[in-house]
Structures are given as C-alpha cells and as structure tokens.
Design an enzyme around this catalytic site. Sequence first.
Site: not given
Lengths: 382, 366
Positions: B22, B24, B27, B44, B137
């Site tokens: 994935g 983002g 990262a 990551k 979070d």
Amino acid sequence: MANRVGASSWLRGTIVRKGGGSSIANSRTTTPQIQSTSTTIFGGGVKDPSGRTSEYYSADDQCPVCKSDRFLNPKLRLLVSACYHKMCESCIDRLFTLGPAPCPICNKTLRKLAFTPQTFEDLGVEKEVAVRRRIAKDFNKRQEDFPDIRSYNDYLEEVEEVTFNLINDIDIPETEARIAKYKQENIEVIRANHEREEQYAQYLKELEDAERQEREQRALELKRAEEEEREEREKGRQELIDKLETSTKDAAKLVARAKLEAQRRASSRTTSSVFVSSVKGRGRAAQAATVPDVPHVPLQDDWYAYEDKFTLRTNYDDPISEAVRRDREGIMRAGGYFVEQAWERALRSAVAGLEIAPLEGLHTTASSIPVLQHGDVPTSAT
Amino acid sequence: MDAVEKANADRQKRWAKDQKIGEGTYAVVYRGREVATGRKVAIKKIKVGQFKDGLDMSAIREVKYLREMKHQNVIELLDVFSSKTNLNLVLEFLDTDLEAVIKDRSLVFLPADIKAWIAMTFRGLEFCHRNWILHRDLKPNNLLISANGQLKLADFGLARDFADPGYKMTCQVITRWYRPVELLFGCRYYSTAVDIWSVGCIFAELMLRIPYLPGESDLDQIKTTFRALGTPTDEEWPGYTKLPDYVSVGQFPKTPLRDLFTAATPECLNLLSKCLIYDPKKRISAKDALYHPYFSAMPYPSHPSKLPKPAKKESNRPLEEVDGNVEFDGPGPAVRANPPNKLKRKLSDSELGGRPIARKLDFTAM
C-alpha cells in the site's frame, strides 16, 4: 459469478463526503472511512440493500435556476431532470405545473414527473449509473451464450461502446437504433437470461433462509443441552446427598467418586458437541472445545511492584508547574490535566529499576577498565 | 565506508523486501521477511525527499515511541535502517485490523469476543500510559490483529509523551469520530482520558457494528455526541464552558445507554458509561478499567486464537500496518466518475492481452 460480485461491490463501497470539503479543523488528511452507514450513497435513485434510498445533500446546495440556497431556504431540495440539470422543487412547481416546458438550462422539453432525487454528488455518475442500468436490462448475455471468448469480448466491447455513446451524447439516434435492433434480434435470449437471473435471486434467498433456520436450530440445541446439563448436575447432587444419608461407607470416598463421574459425563458431552459442530463445518465451535478460555488477568506483569517505593505528596515546591496550579479559569482542570502526573512521572522514573540485579557479565567488563587513582598518570598519555 | 554506514548496511541485509502492499502520503508499505529466519514482516518506507522540513513528524514520533515499547498488545518495531535517502521501519507483520473484522458482516461476535478485544486494547493502552505515552489516534483501523488473534495498538504517528508541566499540546488529534469533547472544545492541556474516550467509542462500535458517534464535521461531532449522551451540566463537568473553543449547541436530554445497547450486561454498560464520562478527571483510567468487574464476570474473554477473523480470500486490500490515508493500487471499491470531457474510450492492446475476459458491469441487481 465472480463478475457479478465484482460489479455489485463496485457500487457498494461508495464513500461520499457530504457538505463539500469544508471541514475546517480536520487534523488528518484522511476522512473517517466506513462502508455502510446512513451517509453511504447508493446508485442513482435506487434502493440500497436495506431498502432505503439515500439522497445526496450538501450544505452549499444552491438552485442554479432561482439561485436560492440552503441559507435562504433550509428545506431546499434539488431534483435532477431527465437532461441531468438540477433545480429546486419550487422552480419545478413554477415551471412545469402547466404541462411540459423547456428546461431553463438546455431547452429540452421536460415533464414534472420526470424529475428524480439526486444520489451522487457528481451528476455525471448519476447519468452513467442510470444509463448502465438501462443497458444492463437488455444486454444481459453471458459468456455461456457465446461460442468462444473472442466473440464474448466483442460483445462486451459493443455494449461498452453503446453505453459510452449514450453517456457522452454521441450519435444518439444511431445508437438508439442499434439498441432497438439488438433488442429485436435477441428477444428470446434476453427473456431467457431474465428468467435465469430471477431464479438465481430466488436461489440466494432460499439459501439465506436455510442458513437462518440452521442458526436458530443450533441455538435451540445449545439451549437444550445446557438445560440437560443442569438437570443432570442437580440429579447427581441429590443422589450424592441421598447416598451420604443412607450409606455406611466413608463420606470422602463417596464425594470423590461422584466428582469423577461428573467429570466423565462432562468430557463425553464436549466430545459429542465437537463432533456435531465439525459436521456443520463451522470451525469456531470445534475450536471452543480445544482451547479453553482463561479468566481475565488485569495486568500480566509486575510493573506496579514499585508502588511501595515512593509516596506522592499532595504538593511540591515546583516552580515549573506553578502556571498549572495558578490556572484560575479551570481550563486545565476541565481538560483533564493533572500536575500530579508530572510529579508521579518524575518519582517513578527515579525508583524504577531499584532492586533489579545488574546484568550478568557487567562486572567483569567494569573491573577490566583501569580505575585511575588520584595522582595516577594514564598509561596512554606516556 | 565508515562505521555508521557499515552498521546500516548490515541491518539492511537482514531484511528482504517483497511486493508493495500500500501507499500513503508519507510512506509506502511493503511485505518483507527476515532473511535469516523467513519470518514475515512489514517494511514501511518513509519518503524523505518530499518534505521541505526534513523527515515527516509522524515518522519521528513512530520511531521515537515504538523503539522503547515492547508489549504483546503493542505493535513491535523490529528494526530501522536507511536505504539511499529513505528511512525504513521494519514492523511486525499483522494479518488484519479490527475495522475489517467489524465490517465483515459474515462474522458473528459473541459477548466474550468483544470482552477479549476490549481487554487487549486496555492492556496495550495501559502499557502506553504507564510509560507516559498518549496514543492519540485510537480507532478500529489502528488496532491490528495478529495471526494468533492478539490485538495490537499500531500507528504511533500522533503519539506523544505527556505530563510535562505547562506545555501546550495540540487539540487537532484523534480521528473525529473517536475524539473526546474536551478536544473538540479546543482544550490544550489534557491527559490519558482522551485515549479512554476513543476506547469507549470503539467498545460501542463493537457492539453496534457501526460507528457510534459519526459526526460529519467538528461542530456536528459535538452535536452528535451530545445527542447520544446528553448535554453535560456544569456540576457534571465543572468549567467546560470556559474551554477555548467552547460553543453552545443546545440542550439535549440524557438517554440511558440501555435504550441503544439492549443486549448488553449491566457490567458492560457500566464500563462503557465510565469510558464516556464527559469530565476527563472522572473518566476511568486504563488501569482501573482492567480491574473493572466486567472483565471478571462470566463469560470469560475468548481465547485470542478463537476470535472471529475476516475470511482470507476477500483480502484484496492490504491489511498491514498502513495509515488511513493510503491509496491502494489496483481497482478499489470506490466509485470514480469518468471525467466528463474524456471523449474517447481507450482500450490498449496490452489491456486486452493481459486480461482474457473483460469485466462486465452488472446493474440489474440494484
């Protein structure tokens, strides 16, 4: 079948951010993501799986015709015309009550009844969904209806082209003719496929019903088993008491034997339940018998063993935190800030590690370092 | 090559990167493995070049706090190394997250399952708090679940240490739906209670299977919260009207939690209500929560290995340690509109060759 699943999830995962992008204080670049709430939007004016229709709604809605907005009219509701232009309900009333009239934006003749609620923020999507829905109704051939993959691909290509033309208003009359021609040529196949789809829907429904029934059945069985177990236990206890009353044998022995018997019964019961559940194909219940649940243990280490190494006083002479304590408005207190935590942190850091033996081997390395005595001259310096 | 570079090269050699999972904003996440043992890890890769001010803040926070923590309910940072100009974090590989579990409608949660998840969340959180770290979070998406069912707190990109006297902290933290009211009112001095509120929301979400307080904007979040739990009175939460960003959103009556959570046990509702107390000072602490009778009452919390998990086959989305703001490669589920002025449909040969059957879109089912 895989195609079908893929296609329906294409619509189901829609995430539409309402109210435009005007959330002022969104700290992260992400919006909260969730798939199925009341805010989830489904296809053009269509119902979602639970039977509701959700309508697109935004705080900055404005009617393009009369320019009235949500501030002037909180009940503002915009509907979409057949030519995909938005206007508010009062405009529609005003313009089309006396019969068909031209659209104030593109002049196409419209009727009052042909307005639909908006589901997507982007009217392009609204149109595409409507067109695709219409096309899918007639162009419903499947791969099995074709001799080879080549012709199936050609067919899909043609469907896509027709759809594309309709969506983007290219050669409309010609495309409509093409659709009509296709419809006439394939009447039989279309009907057959419709029937097949209905059957499949029926089949799914039956499957679901059967599954529900099975679940209910299982719950019932479980309840019955529990009931039986309780009765048995009750009976066992009664027997034991009777025996203790009448028998001349040693009481402890009797109790021990009764316990053993109860245990044997319990284990035979769990094995039989494992068998039942594994037949049903659900791994969960089968696992339940193999790994026992353990009671909750609040903390699994001994961190709080330092608790007796310090006492926290109610007040300290601490110039740094003076500002916090002078907090007259109570803002820090209302927010849940404790000065005591700062003190506790300092104290804990001071006592943590007390009584822990130094690491093994540290001693030898320490002694190997020459310790300089007062007045000694380091050897390396000479 | 100097000693530092050599040490870095040695570390880099321990890990092998496999395919990308994935991406983002700050990262890229790769699946990887430890060369020596073959153990699966997630790597990551932090993009460094893009940021004017150097390394992204959340990367620094993540390394700073994860480096110091080792607990079975907190994600483990195994290693950190740099490659060219990038920073790489080697994290424990975790199969799925709580959000995926909640969303998978085919799964049935037993009360014992919810108890196990909440207990593990509190245990991980208690570990953070005892080490003076606020997570800031917490949401189902950041509670990852390992192959053996252990729940682990992840994404420490917003974490910070607390209890330093007199320092202001930002109130723009925690994903909105899980944000406590004191932060929505702009409070700059807060404490562990903010994380507890998030856990309360997650707890409720586990029972409801939909988000408990889904506000559409920050103001709406306050309203949604008050609508669900009633407007607090001044005795209930002294001084809250003096908070910097306080706004009055009207009076809402208190409705008992029992009305919404009809099947919950009294202990369960008691713990939930203690997590959702408005006054942060009165809100339960992670440690006290772990001693709450809810956890000791029957049924015992499910053994982690028995907790429900989403089926493997549907996981075309990456489920590893990724941020919420990741855009997955490959066709996602989201509806994307055709740009209206794109007038010719492109169909390249490679597309035809690569995929034998064109995807048919089915609209009849709607």
